[in-house]
Design a protein around this motif. Sequence first.
Motif, PDB file in Angstrom:
ATOM      1  N   ASP A   1       1.526   3.269  -2.215  1.00 47.43           N
ATOM      2  CA  ASP A   1       0.834   4.373  -2.907  1.00 47.43           C
ATOM      3  C   ASP A   1       0.039   5.256  -1.970  1.00 47.43           C
ATOM      4  OD1 ASP A   1       1.509   2.976  -5.011  1.00 47.43           O
ATOM      5  OD2 ASP A   1      -0.537   2.806  -5.869  1.00 47.43           O
TER       6      ASP A   1
ATOM      7  N   PRO B   1      -7.378   0.476  -1.990  1.00 42.74           N
ATOM      8  CA  PRO B   1      -6.564   1.681  -1.835  1.00 42.74           C
ATOM      9  C   PRO B   1      -7.363   2.864  -1.285  1.00 42.74           C
ATOM     10  CG  PRO B   1      -6.779   1.058  -4.148  1.00 42.74           C
ATOM     11  CD  PRO B   1      -7.364  -0.048  -3.338  1.00 42.74           C
TER      12      PRO B   1
ATOM     13  N   HIS C   1       0.817  -1.218   0.000  1.00 42.91           N
ATOM     14  CA  HIS C   1       0.000   0.000   0.000  1.00 42.91           C
ATOM     15  C   HIS C   1       0.852   1.269   0.000  1.00 42.91           C
ATOM     16  CE1 HIS C   1      -3.740  -2.181   0.422  1.00 42.91           C
ATOM     17  NE2 HIS C   1      -3.090  -2.976   1.238  1.00 42.91           N
TER      18      HIS C   1
ATOM     19  N   GLU D   1       2.116   7.391  -0.004  1.00 44.90           N
ATOM     20  CA  GLU D   1       2.704   8.454  -0.812  1.00 44.90           C
ATOM     21  C   GLU D   1       1.688   9.568  -1.060  1.00 44.90           C
ATOM     22  OE1 GLU D   1       4.750   6.967  -4.314  1.00 44.90           O
ATOM     23  OE2 GLU D   1       4.420   8.955  -5.201  1.00 44.90           O
ATOM     24  N   ARG D   2       0.451   9.141  -1.341  1.00 50.62           N
ATOM     25  CA  ARG D   2      -0.570  10.149  -1.623  1.00 50.62           C
ATOM     26  C   ARG D   2      -0.821  11.057  -0.425  1.00 50.62           C
ATOM     27  NH1 ARG D   2      -5.297   6.586  -3.361  1.00 50.62           N
ATOM     28  NH2 ARG D   2      -6.505   8.499  -3.431  1.00 50.62           N
TER      29      ARG D   2
END
Length: 573
Positions: free
Chosen positions: A459, A507, A457, A462-463
């Motif tokens: 991502d 996500p 996860h 990072e988001r």
Amino acid sequence: MPIRILAPQEAAKIAAGEVIERPASVVKELIENSLDAGAREIAVEIREGGLSLIRVADDGCGIQPGELRLAFERHATSKVAGEDDLWRVVTLGFRGEALPSIAAAGDVEVISRIAGNDVGARIKLRDGLVIEEGSGAASPGTVFGVRRLFSAQPARLKFLRAPGSETTQVASAVVHYALAYPEVRFTLVADARTTLQTPGSGSLTETVAAVYGADVAEAAILVEAPPPNEGEPGVRGIAIEPRLHRASRNYIGVYVNRRWVKNRALTFAIEEAYQGMLPVGRHPIAVLDVTVAPDEVDVNVHPTKAEVRLRREREVFGVVQRAVRRVLSERAPVPTTSASLWAGSRMPEAPPPLILHSPAVQPRLPDAAASAIPPADATPMAERLPLLRPVGQVGNMYVIAEGPEGMYLLDQHAAHERVLYERCLAAVRAGRPDVQALLEPQTLELSAPHRAMFDEHADAFERLGFDIAAFGDTAHIVRTVPAPLAGDDLSQRIGELLDGMRRDDGPEDWAHRLAASLACHGAVRAGMTMSEREQRELIRLLEEAESPRTCPHGRPTMLHLTSDAIAREFRRR
Ligand SMILES: Nc1ncnc2c1ncn2[C@@H]1O[C@H](COP(=O)(O)OP(=O)(O)OP(=O)(O)O)[C@@H](O)[C@H]1O
Ligand SMILES: [Mg+2]
């Protein structure tokens, strides 16, 4: 071994295995047939989880005596006239697979009478072969009995769960079709006990009351978004207010053209609509039927017809999400309270344990510049707060405010959490997370399970503003973090964040959970004194929030004591 062609019996067993996995599959197929036959009453009876007996009786159109035998032939169907029909299926059945598959899995006996005949036609099959045919007294409609299911397939029996759990699965199939067809009266009798009975009145709310109980029905909100133009997707059904929720997703019933389907995207669209209104890890209760043109949906993609493929899935997703969100926003009330509650005799539910807790962190009431990020979705005015004026703080925990309709008591932590949560999500959606660069990059040691989850996860992290890169085999190096985490012990914080996550979440769930954790972490704590300016600022930010009435964990952010209630308590009226 040389290649050989399977004998028809063997091939039939394999095909049957795909359609009929467990007793609930038989019940589902038989109910679908009864509905296709126009039944207004469907009675299901099972014994021992369906293994010793499944009986489905309907008052539908019945089967012609001369066609009864044919109905059990593979690919025999009255519902598809030609190949074109396959691309716009309007019945629940279309393959002519169910009956032969059931007959391959258990002993079958059917008696069926069409309206014009005095007697019914009877047939008995064992091991897929007809062993008896005849006639007998019967009411109009069809009674289908299956006994000794899987008794000739010990391998399949081994995979089944305890009878109790098979009963639950059968009940789930009956419940879901009962909810989709409120005009049909369903009964379920399991081991001689009537466990479900719906009125068949046509009212979805009454059906929900019969299935899930009166309290759930009272919290039902009608969702009605008909197709704006012919051929476009529409949705209708009910969404239950977010104050009621469940631990599993089994209470989210998704239908496409009144077919009960499993569709992750649509389930997710519904959960999205409730996002931020439910406690973390809880799921809503809803029954929603999506209407699409028959040629917009491919129903022939799954052996048990449980999944369908939608041609314009994204569009349908949006229609469902917006329709549900709209009714929830319109409804979500500020909890109105009586004076006895103010006196503390009935306290609101205790908050769920907070994922992050760090008394050392200074609360940050965001300044106006930071709040300039626009909300991602426009919100109907109905949900907005009225203009409020702070009056003062009590117990360093609550802010009292005055509004057009009385007094409001805000939970300062919950209210601020809501504000930060929405800001965090909006920033993530806009691709501009609120980031703090570390003066010195920090190394991060994660346990093996945490590392695996993090990698999966990365991502989502990072988001939200984490810059974390792998460093050697086991370590990571952190360069930036979301602003609320600056100055914390990162290994511990990130470990805690990972503990709060669930593996199977998508996500989006991750982004929401992380945002909720960060908001909780950054929000002003109970016990902090707030200046008048800070109180005013908090109220202003909350007024701008999209769902100002609950914190991201689903707790109320405020209580409302109406002018009427105050007047009543003082016996002014
Ligand atoms: N309860 C019923 N009442 C009236 N006719 C029925 C009933 N059950 C089955 N039939 C008839 O038997 C045929 C075969 O049923 P079966 O379930 O095997 O196929 P299907 O419903 O056409 O397709 P599918 O395999 O997708 O369910 C149906 O097409 C229908 O004509
Ligand atoms: Mg069928």
